[in-house]
Enzyme design. Structure first.
Site, short mmCIF file in Angstrom:
data_model
loop_
_atom_site.label_atom_id
_atom_site.label_comp_id
_atom_site.label_asym_id
_atom_site.label_seq_id
_atom_site.Cartn_x
_atom_site.Cartn_y
_atom_site.Cartn_z
CG HIS A 1 -3.88 -5.29 3.36
ND1 HIS A 1 -2.78 -4.12 2.43
CD2 HIS A 1 -3.66 -6.20 2.61
CE1 HIS A 1 -3.39 -4.94 0.91
NE2 HIS A 1 -3.50 -6.19 1.46
CG ASP B 1 -1.62 -1.05 1.10
OD1 ASP B 1 -3.19 -1.49 1.08
OD2 ASP B 1 -1.09 -2.50 2.35
P1 NAX Z 1 -2.18 -18.10 -3.93
O1 NAX Z 1 -3.59 -18.80 -3.85
O2 NAX Z 1 -2.11 -18.35 -5.27
O3 NAX Z 1 -1.48 -18.46 -3.17
C1 NAX Z 1 -1.68 -19.32 -2.13
C2 NAX Z 1 -1.16 -20.43 -1.71
O4 NAX Z 1 -0.85 -20.62 -0.30
C3 NAX Z 1 -1.59 -21.68 -2.26
O5 NAX Z 1 -0.40 -22.30 -3.15
C4 NAX Z 1 -2.30 -22.37 -1.15
O6 NAX Z 1 -2.16 -23.42 -1.55
C5 NAX Z 1 -1.45 -21.95 -0.31
N1 NAX Z 1 -1.64 -22.29 1.13
C6 NAX Z 1 -3.45 -22.06 1.50
N2 NAX Z 1 -3.22 -22.62 2.91
C7 NAX Z 1 -1.28 -22.83 3.41
C8 NAX Z 1 -1.25 -23.08 4.54
N3 NAX Z 1 -2.38 -23.20 5.40
N4 NAX Z 1 0.13 -23.45 5.08
C9 NAX Z 1 0.94 -23.57 3.54
N5 NAX Z 1 -0.04 -22.92 2.62
C10 NAX Z 1 -0.72 -22.79 2.03
O7 NAX Z 1 -2.58 -16.71 -3.30
P2 NAX Z 1 -1.41 -15.51 -3.29
O8 NAX Z 1 -1.82 -14.81 -4.75
O9 NAX Z 1 0.03 -15.69 -3.63
O10 NAX Z 1 -1.85 -14.86 -1.80
C11 NAX Z 1 -1.70 -14.86 -0.67
C12 NAX Z 1 -2.37 -15.17 0.38
O11 NAX Z 1 -1.68 -12.66 -0.30
C13 NAX Z 1 -3.87 -14.42 -0.15
O12 NAX Z 1 -4.00 -14.38 1.13
C14 NAX Z 1 -3.93 -12.61 -0.53
O13 NAX Z 1 -5.37 -12.20 0.19
C15 NAX Z 1 -2.53 -12.44 0.04
N6 NAX Z 1 -2.08 -10.62 -0.28
C16 NAX Z 1 -1.60 -9.26 0.45
C17 NAX Z 1 -1.22 -8.67 0.94
C18 NAX Z 1 -1.28 -7.74 1.70
O14 NAX Z 1 -0.91 -6.51 1.04
N7 NAX Z 1 -0.85 -8.14 2.96
C19 NAX Z 1 -1.20 -7.60 -1.36
C20 NAX Z 1 -1.42 -8.86 -1.67
C21 NAX Z 1 -2.31 -10.02 -1.58
O15 NAX Z 1 -3.39 -9.81 -2.12
#
Ligand code: NAX
Length: 328
Positions: free
Chosen positions: A187, A159
């Protein structure tokens, strides 16, 4: 040669994990003299895809990458780790209520907090990226009784960077000319990107843009930038999120210097009247893995109302997961 840093990335086969692992391995996070060992963690269903990430990392022949561990076991994933980057989280599925999403993620992050407590280096630094990032970081920190809450943070750097990019664009200046950007709060859409203290090329931002522009255009645009990216790309921010992770960890580890600050969500200590016991984004300076919340910034009524709105949202999120917070 320095001793390698162990860096854990959870959710390493996901969108952000895939963009992030290569940048850590190439040395962008900790510098060209610092080798790393990557410990990549994923759920069992994503192990095949994680294997592919491991193969590609190998194919890059990064000189600084001393080892790669691929696992679905949190104990192995966090073993002796120096930097834990918690990206993996449960996404919102169709029909899922916000409270259910928060609760399901809280279960993941409470268990990961315990695992970090038991297996990571005692000096570990933890960054939570997976949403709802601030509350997930709170629950991870609360479940790690042997670690200090100051070792935990959540990411609002994306952000912060987005606001700098927008301001540079608007003023026709370079991002590198902009200092003292601040993002307060959660966030989420209640975050408050604040340019009151921003300097651009030596002059106050308000000599170049109006407060009306900030309030009517900049703030809502940054608050909703994530949705704007999804609309354009059909996928959520990944490369820019990975980039913000690199910035966050690099600055935490190597320091901001005292001429500028960055935005990090950290445990509130009551600064600026924000309730204690929530992970709130503040302007911070950093040095050697420690951070200090910048003190003494003036807030007017508008600013305070924005901080309050985000604080309120975080208090509500905390109330939803109260059962998973250890009782003292
Ligand atoms: P994806 O769904 O592409 O990847 C997430 C990965 O996490 C998947 O491969 C899944 O298998 C794995 N996963 C799920 N549960 C798990 C667990 N218990 N242990 C280990 N791995 C696990 O999502 P992606 O686009 O990579 O985003 C990841 C996270 O970042 C989401 O929650 C998203 O909302 C968050 N974000 C946070 C941001 C921030 O600024 N704080 C910005 C970007 C993003 O939106």
């Amino acid at each position: 040669m320095n001793k390698p840093f162990k860096v854990t990335i959870t959710g390493a086969a996901g969108n952000i994990g895939y963009a992030l692992a290569f940048r850590v391995a190439s040395g962008e996070m900790f510098g060209p003299d610092q080798p790393v060992i990557l410990r990549l963690h994923e759920i069992p269903q994503a192990q095949a895809s994680l294997k592919g990430v491991g193969m590609e990392l190998e194919d890059c022949a990064f000189p600084l990458l001393h080892d790669i561990v691929l696992t679905d076991n949190a104990e192995i994933g966090f073993r002796e780790t120096d930097y834990a980057i918690l990206v993996g989280a449960k996404p919102r599925s169709k029909g899922m209520e916000r409270n259910d999403l928060i609760t399901e993620n809280a279960r993941i992050f409470s268990s990961q907090g315990r695992s970090i407590n038991d297996h990571a280096s005692e000096n570990v630094r933890v960054l939570v990226v997976g949403n709802p990032a601030n509350t997930n970081a709170l629950i991870a920190a609360s479940n790690a009784p042997d670690l200090h809450p100051r070792q935990f943070s959540a990411m609002t750097r994306l952000d912060h960077n987005r606001a700098k990019g927008l301001l540079a664009n608007k003023t026709n200046k370079l991002v590198a000319d902009i200092t003292r950007m601040t993002v307060w709060g959660n966030h989420s859409v209640t975050q408050y990107p604040d340019i009151n203290n921003c300097m651009i090329d030596g002059v106050s931002a308000y000599e170049l843009v109006s407060r009306d522009w900030a309030i009517d255009h900049m703030i809502p645009r940054i608050q909703r930038r994530g949705a704007e990216i999804i609309e354009a790309r059909g996928l959520s921010s990944a490369a820019s999120a990975a980039d913000a992770v690199v910035d966050h960890m690099r600055d935490w580890c190597r320091g901001t210097g005292d001429q500028d600050w960055v935005s990090m969500s950290v445990m509130s200590d009551g600064s600026y009247g924000v309730s204690e016991g929530i992970m709130f984004s503040f302007p911070v300076t950093t040095k050697d893995g420690e951070y200090q919340i910048v003190q003494g910034l003036e807030l007017d009524e508008f600013d305070r109302s924005r901080l309050k709105a985000s604080e309120q949202e975080l208090l509500e999120e905390r109330a939803i997961i109260a059962d998973l917070l250890p009782k003292n």
